[in-house]
Design an enzyme around this catalytic site. Structure first.
Site, PDB file in Angstrom:
ATOM      1  N   GLU A  49      23.772  33.146 -17.859  1.00  9.48           N
ATOM      2  CA  GLU A  49      23.240  33.094 -19.233  1.00  9.48           C
ATOM      3  C   GLU A  49      24.502  33.267 -20.146  1.00  9.48           C
ATOM      4  OE1 GLU A  49      20.636  31.548 -20.623  1.00  9.48           O
ATOM      5  OE2 GLU A  49      19.233  32.281 -19.118  1.00  9.48           O
ATOM      6  N   CYS A  86      25.018  33.599 -29.341  1.00 10.82           N
ATOM      7  CA  CYS A  86      25.183  32.857 -28.069  1.00 10.82           C
ATOM      8  C   CYS A  86      24.936  31.526 -29.188  1.00 10.82           C
ATOM      9  CB  CYS A  86      24.640  32.861 -26.903  1.00 10.82           C
ATOM     10  SG  CYS A  86      23.093  33.062 -26.996  1.00 10.82           S
TER      11      CYS A  86
HETATM   12  P1  NDP Z   1      31.607  39.395 -21.428  1.00  9.59           P
HETATM   13  O1  NDP Z   1      32.051  37.671 -20.537  1.00  9.59           O
HETATM   14  O2  NDP Z   1      33.083  39.532 -21.707  1.00  9.59           O
HETATM   15  O3  NDP Z   1      30.826  40.630 -20.827  1.00  9.59           O
HETATM   16  C1  NDP Z   1      29.883  40.161 -20.592  1.00  9.59           C
HETATM   17  C2  NDP Z   1      29.765  41.388 -19.315  1.00  9.59           C
HETATM   18  O4  NDP Z   1      30.394  41.583 -18.467  1.00  9.59           O
HETATM   19  C3  NDP Z   1      29.822  43.066 -19.829  1.00  9.59           C
HETATM   20  O5  NDP Z   1      28.985  44.167 -19.531  1.00  9.59           O
HETATM   21  C4  NDP Z   1      31.367  43.102 -19.449  1.00  9.59           C
HETATM   22  O6  NDP Z   1      31.386  44.504 -19.408  1.00  9.59           O
HETATM   23  C5  NDP Z   1      30.919  42.573 -18.364  1.00  9.59           C
HETATM   24  N1  NDP Z   1      32.091  41.946 -17.138  1.00  9.59           N
HETATM   25  C6  NDP Z   1      33.579  42.235 -17.144  1.00  9.59           C
HETATM   26  N2  NDP Z   1      33.953  42.162 -16.917  1.00  9.59           N
HETATM   27  C7  NDP Z   1      33.494  41.639 -15.062  1.00  9.59           C
HETATM   28  C8  NDP Z   1      33.618  41.468 -14.149  1.00  9.59           C
HETATM   29  N3  NDP Z   1      34.708  40.857 -13.336  1.00  9.59           N
HETATM   30  N4  NDP Z   1      32.583  41.342 -13.179  1.00  9.59           N
HETATM   31  C9  NDP Z   1      31.214  41.662 -13.457  1.00  9.59           C
HETATM   32  N5  NDP Z   1      31.537  41.988 -15.017  1.00  9.59           N
HETATM   33  C10 NDP Z   1      31.998  42.033 -16.315  1.00  9.59           C
HETATM   34  O7  NDP Z   1      30.945  38.318 -22.765  1.00  9.59           O
HETATM   35  P2  NDP Z   1      31.123  40.135 -23.569  1.00  9.59           P
HETATM   36  O8  NDP Z   1      30.569  40.601 -23.769  1.00  9.59           O
HETATM   37  O9  NDP Z   1      32.087  38.989 -25.087  1.00  9.59           O
HETATM   38  O10 NDP Z   1      29.574  38.515 -25.043  1.00  9.59           O
HETATM   39  C11 NDP Z   1      30.289  37.672 -25.379  1.00  9.59           C
HETATM   40  C12 NDP Z   1      29.306  36.159 -24.678  1.00  9.59           C
HETATM   41  O11 NDP Z   1      27.801  36.656 -24.133  1.00  9.59           O
HETATM   42  C13 NDP Z   1      29.887  35.316 -25.509  1.00  9.59           C
HETATM   43  O12 NDP Z   1      30.311  33.818 -24.902  1.00  9.59           O
HETATM   44  C14 NDP Z   1      28.270  34.340 -25.506  1.00  9.59           C
HETATM   45  O13 NDP Z   1      27.805  33.386 -26.051  1.00  9.59           O
HETATM   46  C15 NDP Z   1      27.353  35.434 -24.515  1.00  9.59           C
HETATM   47  N6  NDP Z   1      26.187  35.655 -24.806  1.00  9.59           N
HETATM   48  C16 NDP Z   1      25.092  34.311 -23.914  1.00  9.59           C
HETATM   49  C17 NDP Z   1      23.847  34.589 -24.411  1.00  9.59           C
HETATM   50  C18 NDP Z   1      23.107  33.687 -23.233  1.00  9.59           C
HETATM   51  O14 NDP Z   1      21.786  34.138 -23.074  1.00  9.59           O
HETATM   52  N7  NDP Z   1      23.198  32.295 -22.535  1.00  9.59           N
HETATM   53  C19 NDP Z   1      23.586  35.583 -25.181  1.00  9.59           C
HETATM   54  C20 NDP Z   1      24.707  36.422 -25.615  1.00  9.59           C
HETATM   55  C21 NDP Z   1      25.661  35.925 -25.239  1.00  9.59           C
HETATM   56  P3  NDP Z   1      32.539  44.854 -20.537  1.00  9.59           P
HETATM   57  O15 NDP Z   1      31.914  44.770 -22.087  1.00  9.59           O
HETATM   58  O16 NDP Z   1      32.730  46.435 -20.576  1.00  9.59           O
HETATM   59  O17 NDP Z   1      33.750  44.688 -20.551  1.00  9.59           O
END
Ligand code: NDP
Length: 507
Positions: free
Chosen positions: A253, A287
């Protein structure tokens, strides 16, 4: 995010001397809590323990799980204010917004628990004429252990779309919350354990691992049976690549660039209200927030005036009465500023705010109009309180522009007569007609996107099936009238079969 070498400062410690990190209140810069950075070995052992617990949880059956998830739901209701305060502290969003997020998550949890048996339980299907000697059934047993990786923007509602549905389907869950919102992850797991096990021995049915991106990557490689990721498209691709190594299935997502279309016969007050709320609430960090508005020329001036009036009245801040909070992730203010500069350089007009609106950690409302379609404010996810409003000749033009994006998450349409017709032409997973984001609040509806917004669905029946594997069973009721799948079949068996097929399908 600060990362310190100090004794684990919070629950689930990785041991003396392990690295920790702090979660920060983005309104004040104050430390909310310290949490361990869990390494790959820790994550793998958490998944191994969860696998053991998943057998017990699956063995409870739908009824047993419904009761326990009901107890969790009740406890969450009683803790709404307490958890909302934590959400405010870790994300900066106003308390009432955090409360709404909790209410929605609780409603979804109730739906998932109530409907899991109907959707996933074994049911008969027709075996068809050719196989009429067979009784055919399908059921959807759980995978085992689901790894959930969540974002920070809706740290309760978004991951609960995976966690609640995965648990209702009979899986154990290991959850890696965003490094910005680890405390909320712990609060969810703690309330689950309290409701399900009380003071007794706690089985690791739903546990949390904390850390930075590497901890998330470790979860992808930990042996989970499926990985549900919500976050940015760039990270989604990395998650998929890591899961591909072990053929671990994924639900992805990702972000969006959601359009809102205003038709000539739309209720302009309602449309302007939705555009401003959909674009600015939660500081635009949604999002499925509105990022691009396309309004047909005949009503463009009237609509824009309404948008300007509403957006100008909004104030971000750290106090509970603020319209929205700060940028939760400090670097996001730079993204908003960069897109704003790019749009203005290319000839866009700021009708509300401007470059002075970006004053970290807050960004005041910005409304741009006449924004070139190739500017980054149109092509890339903004994730800030910046709304673009472009005039279009007609609805056809609006639909073409709305679809001209790599993303395809949600959309809104305001039209008195043609709303659903326009909705059907949009390339995205969800559309609100004469509303905004309303689909997310209907638990029976699937939630997810296409293209760069990802694939797979949370919520609704599709969301339950996402966390289960279809298992088909046939049971022979009587010997087949024409036996063809045996080396001892009669000489005329295939001839009789072909006669039957010609009669059935050949005319
Ligand atoms: P990120 O992609 O930066 O992070 C998402 C999660 O992935 C965090 O827990 C992060 O950990 C983790 N992560 C980071 N690097 C890795 C890796 N290499 N492997 C596995 N996991 C990893 O997104 P954001 O947290 O900044 O969230 C915002 C984004 O989420 C926006 O693009 C938004 O549109 C999207 N979103 C989508 C939704 C949907 O339902 N479609 C709903 C809500 C948000 P850490 O934080 O520790 O880096």
């Amino acid at each position: 995010m600060t990362q310190t070498e100090s004794p684990a400062a919070a629950a689930g410690g990785a041991g003396e001397g392990a690295a920790t990190f702090d979660s920060i209140d983005p309104r004040t810069g104050e430390v909310v809590g310290g949490y361990p950075v869990h390494d790959a070995a820790y994550v793998r052992s958490a998944v191994d323990s969860a696998r053991e617990a998943s057998r017990w949880w699956a063995g409870l059956g739908f009824d047993g799980r419904r009761k326990l998830l009901g107890a969790w739901r009740k406890l969450l209701v009683s803790r709404i204010d307490r958890i909302a305060d934590l959400v405010s502290a870790e994300t900066g969003k106003p308390r009432d917004d955090a409360r709404v997020e909790l209410v929605l998550a609780i409603d979804h949890l109730a739906w998932a628990a109530r409907h899991a048996e109907r959707v996933l339980g074994r049911r008969k299907v027709s075996s068809g004429l050719l196989m009429s000697n067979q009784a055919a059934t399908v059921a959807y047993p759980p995978y085992g252990v689901i790894g959930v990786i969540g974002p920070w923007n809706y740290p309760v509602f978004t991951p609960m779309g995976s966690i609640g549905y995965a648990l209702a389907a009979g899986n154990a869950v290991v959850f890696k919350p965003s490094e910005l919102t680890p405390g909320i992850g712990h609060a969810l797991a703690e309330t689950f354990a309290e409701a399900v096990f009380g003071g007794g021995h706690r089985k690791p049915v739903f546990t949390v691992v904390t850390g930075l991106g590497e901890t998330g990557a470790a979860l992808c490689r930990s042996g989970v049976d499926k990985l549900a990721f919500t976050g940015s498209t760039a990270t989604g691709k990395r998650v998929m690549a890591a899961c591909a190594e072990s053929l671990t299935p994924v639900l992805v997502e990702c972000g969006g660039k959601d359009p809102l279309i205003v038709d000539a016969d739309a209720d302009l007050d309602a449309a302007a209200d939705a555009a401003v709320w959909g674009g600015m609430s939660n500081a635009g960090q949604t999002c499925v927030g509105v990022e691009r508005v396309y309004v047909v020329e005949p009503v463009a001036d009237e609509f824009l005036a309404r948008v300007v009036r509403r957006a100008e009245a909004l104030r971000p801040g750290g106090e509970p009465t603020a319209d929205f909070g700060p940028m939760t992730m400090p670097s996001q203010a730079d993204v908003v500023a960069g897109q704003l500069r790019d749009a203005l350089d290319r000839g866009a007009t700021a009708v509300v705010g401007g470059t002075v609106s970006v004053r970290p950690p807050f960004v005041e409302p910005v409304v741009l109009t006449d924004v070139p379609e190739d500017s980054t404010a149109i092509t890339q996810e903004t994730f800030g309180p910046l709304l673009t409003v472009n005039r279009v000749a007609d609805v056809e033009d609006a639909v073409a522009r709305a679809n001209a994006t790599a993303y395809g998450l949600g959309a809104s349409v305001f039209s008195a007569r043609r709303g659903e017709e326009i909705a059907a032409r949009l390339r995205c997973g969800m559309v609100a007609v004469n509303g905004v984001i309303t689909f997310a609040g209907v638990p029976a509806l699937p939630f997810g996107g296409v293209g760069d917004s990802g694939f797979g669905r949370i919520h609704g029946e599709d969301g339950l099936r996402e966390f289960a594997r279809a298992q088909a069973v046939t049971r022979q009721r009587f010997a087949p009238p024409i036996a063809v799948t045996t080396f001892t079949r009669r000489k005329n068996a295939i001839g009789r079969l072909l006669t039957l097929v010609r009669a059935l399908y050949g005319r």
